[in-house]
Design a protein around this motif. Structure first.
Motif, short mmCIF file in Angstrom:
data_model
loop_
_atom_site.label_atom_id
_atom_site.label_comp_id
_atom_site.label_asym_id
_atom_site.label_seq_id
_atom_site.Cartn_x
_atom_site.Cartn_y
_atom_site.Cartn_z
N ARG A 49 0.81 -1.14 0.01
CA ARG A 49 0.13 0.09 0.07
C ARG A 49 0.59 1.30 0.13
NH1 ARG A 49 -5.05 -1.29 4.16
NH2 ARG A 49 -6.01 -3.11 2.92
N ASN A 50 2.05 1.03 0.71
CA ASN A 50 2.92 2.39 0.82
C ASN A 50 4.21 1.78 0.99
OD1 ASN A 50 3.22 2.51 3.67
ND2 ASN A 50 0.95 2.66 3.71
N ASP A 53 4.58 0.20 4.73
CA ASP A 53 4.27 -0.87 4.91
C ASP A 53 5.19 -2.20 4.13
OD1 ASP A 53 2.19 -0.20 5.93
OD2 ASP A 53 0.51 -0.55 4.23
N THR A 87 -0.70 -11.66 -3.31
CA THR A 87 -1.79 -10.47 -3.31
C THR A 87 -2.47 -10.41 -4.86
OG1 THR A 87 -0.30 -9.13 -2.03
CG2 THR A 87 -1.96 -7.78 -3.15
#
Length: 203
Positions: A49-50, A53, A87
């Motif tokens: 996400r960023n 993370d 993912t």
């Protein structure tokens, strides 16, 4: 039950428990969907996400994997690829790490007695079944792409039942040993709680 799972985890911690996916004819629609899933090129970018993370997860997983894969650059590349492919397939990356531990012991060139290959112990018949005979199952990203796609396929077949999906993946459907070992490795070795950070306050 918890003691049994812990004991099974200890048994699988140092030895792979590779099995073999069973060949099953696929409907044309399923075959086309799986072919598309393994054929998509890997787009640039990150599955995190960023950057914070990414740094947290990669740092923690790298520490846990260091004894098995000493080369840091390769280890980080492997972990980034696991996170991306898991993912992408809608899987928990930590589950995939647990499966890899049990299936191959994180050995890139592992080959089972049934001929399953690589980190996620993918059977070669998938290459022909999905119309990609030129793919190498010893290639890092190819192996992870196939393995995650196949596990997702089995989860879909079993309507989300992880126990049965893992049994199909290992070719041991209906037997408890393999699903219990993967779950134990997942929970005891790779479980991950995102660090909590104090909320930023403005001045």
């Amino acid at each position: 039950m918890h003691r049994l799972i812990a004991a099974l985890y200890l048994l699988c911690a140092s030895a792979a428990y590779a099995g073999a996916q069973k060949y099953e004819p696929l409907a044309a629609s399923a075959q086309a969907a799986l072919h598309k899933a393994v054929s998509d090129s890997r787009p640039p970018g990150s599955s995190f996400r960023n950057p914070i993370d990414a740094a947290d997860w990669l740092g923690e997983m790298s520490r846990r994997l260091e004894k098995r894969i000493p080369n840091r650059e390769y280890r980080i590349d492997l972990l980034r690829s696991v996170h991306y492919e898991a993912t992408r397939a809608g899987l928990d990356p930590q589950l995939v790490l647990g499966l890899m531990q049990v299936e191959s012991g994180f050995r890139k060139y592992a080959v089972s007695s049934a001929g399953a290959r690589g980190y996620m112990q993918v059977m070669p018949f998938w290459l022909k079944l999905l119309g990609r005979p030129e793919d190498s199952l010893f290639d890092l990203r190819t192996n992870l792409r196939y393995g995650c796609t196949i596990l997702r396929h089995y989860l879909d077949i079993e309507k989300g039942d992880l126990y049965r999906a893992l049994g199909r993946y290992n070719g041991s459907l209906g037997k408890p040993e393999y699903p219990n070992m993967v779950r134990a490795a997942w929970q005891n070795q790779w479980a991950y709680d995102k660090p909590t950070r104090p909320a930023e306050t403005g001045r």
